[in-house]
Motif scaffolding. Structure first.
Motif, PDB file in Angstrom:
ATOM      1  N   ALA A 220     144.269  56.219  44.746  1.00  0.00           N
ATOM      2  CA  ALA A 220     143.286  57.270  44.407  1.00  0.00           C
ATOM      3  C   ALA A 220     142.041  56.618  43.790  1.00  0.00           C
ATOM      4  CB  ALA A 220     143.906  58.282  43.443  1.00  0.00           C
ATOM      5  N   MET A 221     142.245  55.659  42.914  1.00  0.00           N
ATOM      6  CA  MET A 221     141.099  54.982  42.275  1.00  0.00           C
ATOM      7  C   MET A 221     140.234  54.262  43.302  1.00  0.00           C
ATOM      8  SD  MET A 221     143.134  53.562  38.948  1.00  0.00           S
ATOM      9  CE  MET A 221     141.999  52.296  38.477  1.00  0.00           C
ATOM     10  N   SER A 222     140.866  53.798  44.377  1.00  0.00           N
ATOM     11  CA  SER A 222     140.119  52.986  45.354  1.00  0.00           C
ATOM     12  C   SER A 222     139.081  53.825  46.126  1.00  0.00           C
ATOM     13  CB  SER A 222     141.080  52.297  46.332  1.00  0.00           C
ATOM     14  OG  SER A 222     141.630  53.261  47.210  1.00  0.00           O
ATOM     15  N   ILE A 223     139.195  55.144  46.106  1.00  0.00           N
ATOM     16  CA  ILE A 223     138.178  55.961  46.813  1.00  0.00           C
ATOM     17  C   ILE A 223     137.138  56.527  45.852  1.00  0.00           C
ATOM     18  CG2 ILE A 223     139.722  56.599  48.724  1.00  0.00           C
ATOM     19  CD1 ILE A 223     139.862  59.442  47.344  1.00  0.00           C
ATOM     20  N   CYS A 224     137.263  56.244  44.556  1.00  0.00           N
ATOM     21  CA  CYS A 224     136.341  56.846  43.582  1.00  0.00           C
ATOM     22  C   CYS A 224     134.965  56.187  43.626  1.00  0.00           C
ATOM     23  CB  CYS A 224     136.917  56.719  42.163  1.00  0.00           C
ATOM     24  SG  CYS A 224     138.384  57.712  41.910  1.00  0.00           S
ATOM     25  N   ASP A 225     133.947  57.002  43.500  1.00  0.00           N
ATOM     26  CA  ASP A 225     132.567  56.506  43.481  1.00  0.00           C
ATOM     27  C   ASP A 225     131.756  57.404  42.526  1.00  0.00           C
ATOM     28  OD1 ASP A 225     130.200  55.271  44.100  1.00  0.00           O
ATOM     29  OD2 ASP A 225     129.870  56.436  45.935  1.00  0.00           O
ATOM     30  N   PRO A 226     132.167  57.417  41.236  1.00  0.00           N
ATOM     31  CA  PRO A 226     131.533  58.368  40.306  1.00  0.00           C
ATOM     32  C   PRO A 226     130.150  57.903  39.855  1.00  0.00           C
ATOM     33  CG  PRO A 226     133.112  56.989  39.136  1.00  0.00           C
ATOM     34  CD  PRO A 226     133.177  56.568  40.571  1.00  0.00           C
ATOM     35  N   SER A 227     129.356  58.853  39.361  1.00  0.00           N
ATOM     36  CA  SER A 227     128.052  58.494  38.784  1.00  0.00           C
ATOM     37  C   SER A 227     128.236  58.292  37.284  1.00  0.00           C
ATOM     38  CB  SER A 227     127.053  59.630  38.981  1.00  0.00           C
ATOM     39  OG  SER A 227     126.909  59.891  40.340  1.00  0.00           O
ATOM     40  N   PRO A 228     127.623  57.235  36.751  1.00  0.00           N
ATOM     41  CA  PRO A 228     127.715  57.043  35.292  1.00  0.00           C
ATOM     42  C   PRO A 228     126.870  58.107  34.590  1.00  0.00           C
ATOM     43  CG  PRO A 228     126.241  55.408  36.277  1.00  0.00           C
ATOM     44  CD  PRO A 228     126.795  56.220  37.407  1.00  0.00           C
ATOM     45  N   ASP A 229     127.349  58.614  33.466  1.00  0.00           N
ATOM     46  CA  ASP A 229     126.562  59.557  32.669  1.00  0.00           C
ATOM     47  C   ASP A 229     127.084  59.521  31.235  1.00  0.00           C
ATOM     48  OD1 ASP A 229     128.895  61.041  32.695  1.00  0.00           O
ATOM     49  OD2 ASP A 229     128.186  62.501  34.162  1.00  0.00           O
ATOM     50  N   GLN A 230     126.726  60.533  30.436  1.00  0.00           N
ATOM     51  CA  GLN A 230     127.129  60.516  29.024  1.00  0.00           C
ATOM     52  C   GLN A 230     128.646  60.632  28.859  1.00  0.00           C
ATOM     53  OE1 GLN A 230     125.778  63.017  30.616  1.00  0.00           O
ATOM     54  NE2 GLN A 230     126.210  65.022  29.720  1.00  0.00           N
ATOM     55  N   ARG A 231     129.368  60.967  29.933  1.00  0.00           N
ATOM     56  CA  ARG A 231     130.837  61.054  29.838  1.00  0.00           C
ATOM     57  C   ARG A 231     131.511  59.701  30.074  1.00  0.00           C
ATOM     58  NH1 ARG A 231     129.066  65.601  32.271  1.00  0.00           N
ATOM     59  NH2 ARG A 231     129.362  67.440  30.983  1.00  0.00           N
ATOM     60  N   GLY A 232     130.762  58.727  30.555  1.00  0.00           N
ATOM     61  CA  GLY A 232     131.369  57.407  30.742  1.00  0.00           C
ATOM     62  C   GLY A 232     130.691  56.600  31.833  1.00  0.00           C
ATOM     63  N   ASP A 233     130.965  55.290  31.826  1.00  0.00           N
ATOM     64  CA  ASP A 233     130.417  54.453  32.899  1.00  0.00           C
ATOM     65  C   ASP A 233     131.368  54.495  34.097  1.00  0.00           C
ATOM     66  OD1 ASP A 233     132.528  52.766  32.237  1.00  0.00           O
ATOM     67  OD2 ASP A 233     131.296  51.390  31.072  1.00  0.00           O
ATOM     68  N   VAL A 234     130.961  53.826  35.155  1.00  0.00           N
ATOM     69  CA  VAL A 234     131.713  53.918  36.411  1.00  0.00           C
ATOM     70  C   VAL A 234     133.152  53.422  36.231  1.00  0.00           C
ATOM     71  CG1 VAL A 234     131.844  52.951  38.751  1.00  0.00           C
ATOM     72  CG2 VAL A 234     129.663  53.804  37.870  1.00  0.00           C
ATOM     73  N   GLU A 235     133.294  52.264  35.560  1.00  0.00           N
ATOM     74  CA  GLU A 235     134.625  51.662  35.403  1.00  0.00           C
ATOM     75  C   GLU A 235     135.570  52.609  34.654  1.00  0.00           C
ATOM     76  OE1 GLU A 235     136.353  47.454  33.699  1.00  0.00           O
ATOM     77  OE2 GLU A 235     134.226  47.897  33.494  1.00  0.00           O
ATOM     78  N   TYR A 236     135.046  53.202  33.569  1.00  0.00           N
ATOM     79  CA  TYR A 236     135.871  54.111  32.757  1.00  0.00           C
ATOM     80  C   TYR A 236     136.269  55.348  33.567  1.00  0.00           C
ATOM     81  CZ  TYR A 236     137.038  57.429  29.031  1.00  0.00           C
ATOM     82  OH  TYR A 236     137.664  58.353  28.242  1.00  0.00           O
ATOM     83  N   LYS A 237     135.300  55.899  34.291  1.00  0.00           N
ATOM     84  CA  LYS A 237     135.613  57.120  35.053  1.00  0.00           C
ATOM     85  C   LYS A 237     136.642  56.850  36.144  1.00  0.00           C
ATOM     86  CE  LYS A 237     131.549  59.959  34.468  1.00  0.00           C
ATOM     87  NZ  LYS A 237     130.572  60.742  35.219  1.00  0.00           N
ATOM     88  N   ILE A 238     136.540  55.685  36.782  1.00  0.00           N
ATOM     89  CA  ILE A 238     137.535  55.358  37.821  1.00  0.00           C
ATOM     90  C   ILE A 238     138.918  55.207  37.180  1.00  0.00           C
ATOM     91  CG2 ILE A 238     138.269  53.631  39.513  1.00  0.00           C
ATOM     92  CD1 ILE A 238     135.326  53.129  40.154  1.00  0.00           C
ATOM     93  N   ALA A 239     138.961  54.509  36.048  1.00  0.00           N
ATOM     94  CA  ALA A 239     140.255  54.335  35.355  1.00  0.00           C
ATOM     95  C   ALA A 239     140.836  55.699  34.961  1.00  0.00           C
ATOM     96  CB  ALA A 239     140.073  53.446  34.123  1.00  0.00           C
ATOM     97  N   MET A 240     139.972  56.603  34.512  1.00  0.00           N
ATOM     98  CA  MET A 240     140.464  57.918  34.089  1.00  0.00           C
ATOM     99  C   MET A 240     140.892  58.780  35.285  1.00  0.00           C
ATOM    100  SD  MET A 240     140.713  57.868  30.919  1.00  0.00           S
ATOM    101  CE  MET A 240     141.083  56.136  31.086  1.00  0.00           C
ATOM    102  N   SER A 241     140.248  58.584  36.438  1.00  0.00           N
ATOM    103  CA  SER A 241     140.706  59.295  37.648  1.00  0.00           C
ATOM    104  C   SER A 241     142.124  58.846  37.980  1.00  0.00           C
ATOM    105  CB  SER A 241     139.783  59.000  38.840  1.00  0.00           C
ATOM    106  OG  SER A 241     138.502  59.523  38.602  1.00  0.00           O
ATOM    107  N   GLY A 242     142.392  57.546  37.827  1.00  0.00           N
ATOM    108  CA  GLY A 242     143.743  57.035  38.061  1.00  0.00           C
ATOM    109  C   GLY A 242     144.725  57.621  37.062  1.00  0.00           C
ATOM    110  N   GLU A 243     144.320  57.668  35.800  1.00  0.00           N
ATOM    111  CA  GLU A 243     145.224  58.180  34.762  1.00  0.00           C
ATOM    112  C   GLU A 243     145.504  59.684  34.978  1.00  0.00           C
ATOM    113  OE1 GLU A 243     147.118  56.706  32.851  1.00  0.00           O
ATOM    114  OE2 GLU A 243     147.804  58.416  31.671  1.00  0.00           O
TER     115      GLU A 243
END
Ligand SMILES: Cc1cc2nc3c(=O)[nH]c(=O)nc-3n(C[C@H](O)[C@H](O)[C@H](O)COP(=O)(O)OP(=O)(O)OC[C@H]3O[C@@H](n4cnc5c(N)ncnc54)[C@H](O)[C@@H]3O)c2cc1C
Length: 288
Positions: A250-273
């Motif tokens: 699931a993380m391998s398809i993530c392509d989030p935009s960084p914003d005040q909720r987190g940077d790209v790396e954090y958002k991808i990790a949280m999508s996995g979690e």
């Protein structure tokens, strides 16, 4: 800022609303709960000259079961979804998801049709619709069409909804009574959009996953199915190893935009979690 001046229309039927849409074309905008549109008008990202309020159209309200389908009028509010005995019994995932949207005030006016039509990658209903196998009834002056949720969300604030069309109804096949489900949403505080979220439905046969659907919120330009993660689980036991593997896919398809909720790396990790948590909870809730 304050919005530009506009003319307000309050049609009483779908056909009157369609007539107004046709009459005013690009100058017109549909108003549902207003919780996404009005902020955009105040910032002047949207500057309609004519606002067509759907609030007085009774045909767009209500929740009923019809021939194995749950049919929800587009103007049904989040609170009406939460309070619906029919949905609590037959589609608890939708109730769980609606309870996590915004705050009680927003949920009194925000509608399911507005949440889906808006196409905001941070909105929660799109991922729920994907895993529930929903379809949407879209009405235009040329008639009605029914489109599946899968494929409806095509980009950031972009859907298959055409100018001149109104979403009138959301149709969800009644989930099998023993389906497991979960919407796991990480947010910074009550009332916030998702930093990351995952919707899951699962059917188990004993310890083995018979079928599973996984969709992600705010992990890319629009809600998306995590198909490779789903494929990795079918026919396998739901255990730490298979759940970790699905979360990785699931993380391998993530392509989030960084914003005040987190940077790209954090958002991808949280999508996995969130995928991990949703799968574990859905698996525990599934009848065997
Ligand atoms: C403080 C705050 C927090 C929020 N948090 C969340 C959250 O956590 N999760 C979440 O999912 N949402 C959240 N939202 C958004 C909220 O759920 C909105 O209500 C929703 O995005 C839009 O629904 P609406 O009925 O208000 O539509 P509107 O704002 O009235 O309309 C939105 C767009 O959809 C179009 N539209 C509306 N209805 C139809 C229709 N039937 N057919 C065709 N086009 C239509 C409108 O023309 C407009 O372009 C939040 C909003 C606020 C203000």
């Amino acid at each position: 800022m304050i919005p530009r001046e506009f003319e307000f229309h309050a049609p009483k039927s779908i056909s009157d609303a369609l007539g107004l849409l046709e009459q005013f074309g690009d100058e017109a905008k549909l108003l549902a709960g207003g919780h996404s549109l009005l902020p955009m008008m105040k910032l002047r990202f949207a500057q309609p000259g004519h606002l067509i309020d759907l609030g007085g159209i009774g045909e767009l309200k209500g929740i009923r079961e019809d021939g194995g389908m749950l049919c929800i009028g587009a103007m049904t509010t989040e609170n009406e979804i939460i309070w619906s005995k029919l949905l609590q019994d037959k589609c608890p995932l939708l109730v769980e998801g609606a309870r996590l949207i915004a705050d009680p005030q927003v949920r009194y006016r925000g509608t399911i049709g507005g949440d889906i039509s808006h196409g905001d990658p941070g909105n929660d209903h799109p991922a729920l619709m994907l895993v529930l196998g929903a379809s949407f009834v879209l009405e235009g002056s040329a008639g009605e069409r029914v489109v599946p949720a899968d494929g409806f969300f095509i980009g950031s604030y972009a859907t298959l909804l055409q100018p001149g069309e109104i979403m009138t109804e959301i149709r969800i096949p009644v989930p099998a009574p023993n389906s497991g489900y979960c919407y796991a949403k990480l947010k910074r505080k009550i009332g916030d959009f998702a930093t990351a979220a995952a919707a899951v439905t699962v059917r188990m046969q004993g310890e083995i996953v018979q079928d599973v659907a996984i969709a992600l919120t705010n992990a890319g330009p629009c809600a998306m199915r995590a198909r490779a993660a789903e494929d990795s689980l079918r026919g396998r036991a739901l255990n730490d190893a298979s759940v970790d593997e699905a979360a990785r896919l699931a993380m391998s398809i993530c392509d989030p935009s960084p914003d005040q909720r987190g940077d790209v790396e954090y958002k991808i990790a949280m999508s996995g979690e969130m995928t991990r948590r949703a799968l574990r909870t859905a698996g525990a809730r599934a009848g065997r």
